[in-house]
Design a protein around this motif. Structure first.
Motif, PDB file in Angstrom:
ATOM      1  N   LYS A 360       0.830  -1.206   0.000  1.00  5.05           N
ATOM      2  CA  LYS A 360       0.000   0.000   0.000  1.00  5.05           C
ATOM      3  C   LYS A 360       0.864   1.254   0.000  1.00  5.05           C
ATOM      4  CE  LYS A 360      -4.177   1.757   2.251  1.00  5.05           C
ATOM      5  NZ  LYS A 360      -5.127   1.537   3.372  1.00  5.05           N
ATOM      6  N   GLU A 361       1.953   1.238   0.784  1.00  7.01           N
ATOM      7  CA  GLU A 361       2.865   2.380   0.789  1.00  7.01           C
ATOM      8  C   GLU A 361       3.524   2.548  -0.573  1.00  7.01           C
ATOM      9  OE1 GLU A 361       5.545   1.506   3.919  1.00  7.01           O
ATOM     10  OE2 GLU A 361       4.116   1.946   5.538  1.00  7.01           O
ATOM     11  N   ARG A 365       3.282   5.799  -3.283  1.00  5.63           N
ATOM     12  CA  ARG A 365       4.381   6.468  -3.984  1.00  5.63           C
ATOM     13  C   ARG A 365       4.140   6.479  -5.488  1.00  5.63           C
ATOM     14  NH1 ARG A 365       7.386   3.766   0.122  1.00  5.63           N
ATOM     15  NH2 ARG A 365       7.733   1.973  -1.244  1.00  5.63           N
ATOM     16  N   VAL A 366       3.610   5.387  -6.014  1.00  4.26           N
ATOM     17  CA  VAL A 366       3.288   5.347  -7.438  1.00  4.26           C
ATOM     18  C   VAL A 366       2.204   6.376  -7.757  1.00  4.26           C
ATOM     19  CG1 VAL A 366       2.283   3.904  -9.253  1.00  4.26           C
ATOM     20  CG2 VAL A 366       3.986   2.952  -7.711  1.00  4.26           C
ATOM     21  N   ARG A 367       1.232   6.478  -6.875  1.00  2.00           N
ATOM     22  CA  ARG A 367       0.154   7.457  -7.085  1.00  2.00           C
ATOM     23  C   ARG A 367       0.698   8.875  -7.116  1.00  2.00           C
ATOM     24  NH1 ARG A 367      -5.071   8.180  -3.062  1.00  2.00           N
ATOM     25  NH2 ARG A 367      -5.928  10.056  -4.024  1.00  2.00           N
ATOM     26  N   GLN A 368       1.606   9.183  -6.202  1.00  2.00           N
ATOM     27  CA  GLN A 368       2.206  10.512  -6.197  1.00  2.00           C
ATOM     28  C   GLN A 368       3.030  10.757  -7.452  1.00  2.00           C
ATOM     29  OE1 GLN A 368       4.419  10.611  -2.555  1.00  2.00           O
ATOM     30  NE2 GLN A 368       2.575  10.597  -1.250  1.00  2.00           N
ATOM     31  N   THR A 369       3.732   9.705  -7.909  1.00  3.42           N
ATOM     32  CA  THR A 369       4.522   9.846  -9.132  1.00  3.42           C
ATOM     33  C   THR A 369       3.630  10.126 -10.325  1.00  3.42           C
ATOM     34  OG1 THR A 369       6.177   8.318  -8.238  1.00  3.42           O
ATOM     35  CG2 THR A 369       6.210   8.695 -10.606  1.00  3.42           C
ATOM     36  N   LEU A 370       2.520   9.389 -10.429  1.00  4.39           N
ATOM     37  CA  LEU A 370       1.602   9.606 -11.546  1.00  4.39           C
ATOM     38  C   LEU A 370       0.962  10.987 -11.471  1.00  4.39           C
ATOM     39  CD1 LEU A 370      -0.157   6.118 -11.730  1.00  4.39           C
ATOM     40  CD2 LEU A 370       1.475   7.067 -13.346  1.00  4.39           C
TER      41      LEU A 370
END
Length: 698
Positions: A360-361, A365-370
């Motif tokens: 989940k963490e 991070r992937v969500r923030q990158t996208l």
């Protein structure tokens, strides 16, 4: 095979060898060179055999000479030994004669000595009786209770027999008073919490020798032992938060379990001829409290490390096995197995929660990158691979971690029940990880409109669920089977329900795809709805080009299509519509409500497929259907209708280049334009060529 070879007359090593036949066969079958070679070979072998035979003869001759000398030497030695044996026999006869004479001479003196010895023993007994009270007091004052009891029981039979005589009566009364005080002292020591288990056993044994009843002693002994063990339990309970599992187990083994073993052994030794009805209940009560404390120790985060957990668990299990041999019931052995299984299950729960939290963490991070890069700069396939590799490696590492419970040097390592518990725990990690992934994807899909989750992330998660469904679950299952076969050869993994896990993943992937389609479609639909409802179409100026909202809609749909193209292949063949060139000049009557009844129905919110074209078509249907419905709510002037005609033509040109279904696209755009014509006060469309020129300029 050997017998037939020996009977063969041509076999030179056989018993039935015939030289003439052999020579005749050799002359017929062999060449001259072969005959000469055979002759040389036979000569060489004959010389070798002759040399060996000569060597054997020499060796046997030497052995014969050595044996002859040995026999000659033994003959001379036996003569000397015979002479010595004769002398020894004469000496023994003389000694026997002298012994008989001495016994006869000392017979009278021996009888006198026996009488004196008996008199001496009687005097010693009398002296012991007279000094008994003093000796008892000295032993009790010095704490040598066992010596006092031994002296009293040694003299008790004599005192009971001759206690009625005046000379012994006072001694008996004084001894009874001293022994009464000793019994009181022993009972007080039983009730003292500081008394050790060995001292408890000694006190009970001495009271039994002093003829106390066994039933009362059993209750007192168990009560006092329970009080002491409760102190150990309290100390162990206080140490739960201060020690790691290995230190706690060592302390438990050295204190509580050691004392419990002594208590049970002493109880069995002291009351072995009595019925031990209370002992199993007492032992089970103590062990249940120990198990509860051990479970609390295992649940501490500091003790979840595999190596530390296994070392502590192995040491605890070995001690419990030893305790099960002391305690007559099977409860301890069963509980020992259950405690190992509970530890394995707890380890599985912690591992799958850890995997879920870390994944989940990583996903955040992937969500923030996208969110920071956007679709144009984000490599969705690389993000998918990193998430998939991360998830698979974490699960495989967890499975390998569990194999440490099956080491051969562990007391429970090769037990079938342990292997089964490890297999179940490993499958729990696999299944729960996949179910958690599915639940998380479904939750994110449901929160999409309000939580502002990037639609690219939904596509990545949908693809992750699909690939895990197709290959991941099977790969992990096969990997688990291989690990178990290496750790416990011959162990068969029971059939696990992979179908339910696959269904969870499939459902989650479908939710993510549906949510992505609806999100993109509703985003474009909202832009179209606002642009249609907020505009005054009756006062619209003459069209000069497509409106800006059309470009934003195309950009939104193109961005989603580009993202889907990175992850999902295009398996659907786009259908073409041959009427595309003439739809802009149709009369409004051709789009009458009666004609719509017989037209093909378009399912706007149908389930999305894992296909680029299907995803684009799904978002397109939602957006353009909203356009159609909003157009039906407005009234158009001629210029307003023509502006919508330019917008529709622009959308048709740009959206058809994305590989969308042209038939679907044209049907929805036709419906929108036809609805505007029906709602127009002066329905006059522009020529198609003029519309093309306006769109090109725009």
């Amino acid at each position: 095979m050997t017998e037939s070879a020996n009977e063969n007359p041509l076999n030179i090593d056989g018993n039935n060898f015939n030289s003439e036949k052999y020579l005749e066969c050799l002359m017929k079958c062999a060449t001259l060179k072969q005959v000469m070679d055979k002759e040389a070979e036979v000569i060489t072998q004959s010389q070798f055999l002759q040399s060996e035979m000569q060597t054997l003869v020499y060796e046997n001759y030497n052995k014969f000479i050595s044996a002859t000398e040995t026999v000659r030497k033994m003959r001379s030695d036996f003569q000397v030994m015979q002479e010595e044996m004769n002398k020894l026999s004469e000496n023994i006869n003389n000694i026997t004669t002298f012994s008989s004479q001495i016994s006869e001479n000392l017979k009278d003196s021996g009888n006198s000595v026996n009488r004196l010895c008996n008199t001496r023993q009687l005097l010693d007994k009398l002296q012991f009786l007279f000094l008994l009270p003093t000796q008892l007091n000295k032993s009790i004052e010095a704490g040598r209770y066992a010596d006092a009891v031994h002296d009293y029981t040694h003299a008790q039979r004599v005192l009971q027999k001759y206690g009625s005589q005046p000379s012994f009566k006072s001694i008996q009364v004084e001894c009874l008073e001293i022994i009464g005080e000793l019994k009181k002292t022993l009972r007080e020591r039983l009730l003292t919490p500081e008394t050790s288990a060995s001292e408890l056993a000694e006190s009970v044994s001495l009271l039994r020798q002093l003829q106390e009843t066994d039933s009362s002693l059993q209750d007192i002994f168990l009560h006092c032992a329970g009080s002491r063990l409760d102190q150990h339990l309290k100390k162990l309970s206080d140490c739960v938060d201060d020690m790691d599992i290995l230190e706690w187990v060592e302390k438990c083994n050295d204190t509580l379990l050691a004392d419990l073993g002594i208590v049970i052994s002493c109880y069995d030794e002291m009351f072995q001829d009595q019925e031990n009805a209370n002992l199993p209940e007492f032992a089970n009560k103590v062990m249940s409290q120990v198990f509860c404390l051990f479970e609390d120790v295992v649940k501490r985060p500091e003790n979840i490390g595999t190596d530390l957990l296994i070392r502590g668990l192995d040491k605890f299990f070995r001690k419990l096995q030893a305790m099960s041999e002391i305690i007559s019931t099977d409860t301890v052995c069963v509980n020992a197995q259950e405690i190992v299984i509970k530890c394995i299950k707890h380890k599985a729960m912690v591992l799958q929660l850890t995997i879920h939290t870390q994944f989940k963490e990583n996903l955040m991070r992937v969500r923030q990158t996208l969110a920071s890069k956007g679709t144009e700069n984000a490599d969705l396939k690389d993000i998918l691979n990193s998430l998939q590799v991360y998830l698979m490696q974490k699960v495989q590492a967890s499975l390998l971690d569990f194999m440490a419970f099956l080491q051969t040097n562990l007391s429970f390592g090769l037990k079938t029940w342990c292997a089964k518990a490890v297999a179940d725990a490993c499958w729990t990690v696999i299944s729960e990880t996949m179910v958690n992934l599915s639940t998380m994807v479904k939750s994110m899909s449901c929160l999409q409109p309000s939580n502002n989750i990037p639609f690219e992330l939904l596509l990545v998660l949908a693809k992750l669920c699909l690939e895990t469904q197709e290959n991941g679950v099977t790969t992990l299952h096969n990997h688990l089977v291989k690990l178990l076969e290496e750790a416990v050869p011959g162990f068969k993994l029971e059939n696990k329900d992979t179908n339910s896990v696959i269904i969870h993943l499939s459902t989650a992937a479908q939710c993510a795809l549906d949510s992505e389609v609806v999100y993109i479609g509703q985003t474009a639909a909202q832009m179209l709805r606002v642009s249609v409802l907020a505009r005054d179409w009756l006062r619209a100026p003459e069209p000069r080009g497509p409106r800006a909202v059309c470009r934003r809609v195309v950009e939104t749909l193109a961005s989603a299509d580009s993202a889907a193209a990175q992850l999902f292949p295009t398996s659907m063949k786009p259908s073409s519509d041959s009427s595309r060139r003439t739809i802009w000049s149709r009369a409004p009557s051709s789009f009458s409500p009666l004609n719509r009844i017989f037209s093909e129905r378009i399912e706007v919110f149908s389930p999305a497929c894992a296909d680029r074209a299907a995803l684009s078509n799904g978002a397109l249907k939602v957006a353009l259907k909203a356009l159609v419905e909003c157009v039906r709510l407005r009234t158009f002037s001629r210029h307003g209708l023509q502006q919508l005609q330019v917008d529709v033509h622009f959308l048709q040109q740009r959206l058809s280049c994305m590989g969308n279904d042209e038939r679907l696209l044209n049907a929805l755009l036709e419906d929108a334009l036809a609805s505007a014509q029906l709602r127009c006060v002066d329905p006059q469309l522009m020529e198609a060529s003029i519309v093309d020129i306006i769109c090109e300029r725009g």
